[in-house]
Each structure stands twice: as structure tokens, then as C-alpha cells.
Enzyme design. Structure first.
Site, PDB file in Angstrom:
ATOM      1  N   CYS A  96       0.838  -1.200   0.000  1.00 18.95           N
ATOM      2  CA  CYS A  96       0.000   0.000   0.000  1.00 18.95           C
ATOM      3  C   CYS A  96       0.874   1.250   0.000  1.00 18.95           C
ATOM      4  O   CYS A  96       1.785   1.375   0.824  1.00 18.95           O
ATOM      5  CB  CYS A  96      -0.893  -0.021   1.234  1.00 18.95           C
ATOM      6  SG  CYS A  96      -1.948   1.435   1.387  1.00 18.95           S
ATOM      7  N   CYS A 126       0.170   3.030   3.648  1.00 17.01           N
ATOM      8  CA  CYS A 126       0.550   2.471   4.949  1.00 17.01           C
ATOM      9  C   CYS A 126       1.609   1.375   4.863  1.00 17.01           C
ATOM     10  O   CYS A 126       2.101   0.912   5.891  1.00 17.01           O
ATOM     11  CB  CYS A 126      -0.681   1.953   5.686  1.00 17.01           C
ATOM     12  SG  CYS A 126      -1.319   0.391   5.047  1.00 17.01           S
ATOM     13  N   CYS A 162      -8.393  -4.586 -10.657  1.00 15.91           N
ATOM     14  CA  CYS A 162      -7.948  -3.498 -11.529  1.00 15.91           C
ATOM     15  C   CYS A 162      -7.507  -2.360 -10.610  1.00 15.91           C
ATOM     16  O   CYS A 162      -8.338  -1.714  -9.970  1.00 15.91           O
ATOM     17  CB  CYS A 162      -9.130  -3.089 -12.407  1.00 15.91           C
ATOM     18  SG  CYS A 162      -8.739  -1.787 -13.574  1.00 15.91           S
ATOM     19  N   CYS A 203      -5.680   0.771   6.147  1.00 16.59           N
ATOM     20  CA  CYS A 203      -5.772   2.240   6.189  1.00 16.59           C
ATOM     21  C   CYS A 203      -6.933   2.793   5.384  1.00 16.59           C
ATOM     22  O   CYS A 203      -7.142   4.008   5.363  1.00 16.59           O
ATOM     23  CB  CYS A 203      -4.460   2.870   5.720  1.00 16.59           C
ATOM     24  SG  CYS A 203      -4.230   2.820   3.936  1.00 16.59           S
ATOM     25  N   CYS A 212      -7.568  -0.934   0.905  1.00 14.95           N
ATOM     26  CA  CYS A 212      -6.615  -1.469   1.876  1.00 14.95           C
ATOM     27  C   CYS A 212      -7.323  -1.591   3.219  1.00 14.95           C
ATOM     28  O   CYS A 212      -7.870  -0.614   3.733  1.00 14.95           O
ATOM     29  CB  CYS A 212      -5.411  -0.532   2.010  1.00 14.95           C
ATOM     30  SG  CYS A 212      -4.292  -0.991   3.351  1.00 14.95           S
TER      31      CYS A 212
HETATM   32 FE    FE Z   1      -2.964   0.957   3.421  1.00 22.09          FE
END
Ligand code: FE
Length: 135
Positions: A48, A51, A120, A100, A97
Site C-alpha cells: 500500500c 501504509c 484493476c 488504512c 486497503c
Molecule cells: Fe494501506
């Protein structure tokens, strides 16, 4: 599930590059075929961009022709949050995610075997770590 990482929009705006902030925190979409990882072939993990949590693995990346990085599943052992998205006159499944809440992209049921799914994903929401750096 509660977020592990909670920040205000102003805090994220200060921390992140402008394109990542716009896509990941404001649910933007980068233009097709422009993202850093669309044609990226490196061996490793995609984490990510907000985070740093693991999200996808290059072993599950494939060329969908869509113009965005595409994966047929999340990295092994990783759960990606899904949410129904009715914006822009479409019904889609948004993926986020779990740690976060970053907007990553959408998942569509037109992917290859073995899952039949196409995640995607916007490059701006990801950061690549090569296999050695990741392990
Ligand atoms: Fe994240």
C-alpha cells in the site's frame, strides 16, 4: 474491522505524493496506460502506498490490456476490503486497503483462471518492493 492506520485527510495530504493522495484518499482514478506499474514486470510484492501493508504479489499479475495493473488475486494470506460502489452510474465493487482504507481500484468477475477475478488497481495506490527487499 477497525483500521490499523487512521489519519485525517490533511495529514495524508502532507505525507503523500499528490497523485497518490488524489487516487488513494479521494477515490480518484489514474488515466489508463499512464501508471508506473501498468507494464511493470518486476518480481516482488506490491504494498500500500499509504501504509506499506502487503497487498499484491507479482506472481498474480497479468496483462489485462485495460491500462491498469491487474492481478487475479490478492497476495497469499492478504485480505482486501470490498465495498459496493454505485458512483459514476455504474455498479462496481471497490477494493480498499484493510489497514488504512486506501482506495485501490475495483474487482471485476472477468479475470483469468484460477480465480476468474480481475483486480484493476491504480499504480498510484501501490509501491513495489522487489522480492529480496520484501522478504
Ligand atoms: Fe494501506
Amino acid at each position: 474491522m477497525p483500521r490499523k492506520v487512521e489519519k485525517t485527510a490533511a495529514e495524508w495530504a502532507e505525507l503523500l505524493p499528490a497523485d497518490t493522495f488524489q487516487v488513494a484518499r479521494q477515490k480518484g482514478t489514474e488515466r489508463a496506460f499512464t501508471g508506473e506499474y501498468n507494464n511493470h514486470k518486476g518480481d516482488g510484492e506490491y504494498v500500500c502506498a499509504c501504509c506499506g501493508d502487503r497487498l499484491f504479489d507479482s506472481r498474480h499479475k497479468y496483462d489485462s490490456g485495460s491500462g491498469w495493473p491487474s492481478f487475479f488475486q490478492p497476495a497469499d494470506g492478504v485480505e482486501i476490503e470490498e465495498e459496493r460502489d454505485e458512483s459514476h452510474g455504474m455498479v462496481r465493487v471497490e477494493v480498499l486497503c484493510q489497514s488504512c482504507g486506501a482506495h485501490l481500484g475495483h474487482v471485476f468477475p472477468d479475470g483469468p483462471r484460477p480465480t476468474g477475478n480481475r483486480y484493476c488497481i491504480n499504480s498510484a495506490s501501490l509501491r513495489f518492493k522487489d522480492r529480496e527487499e520484501a522478504s
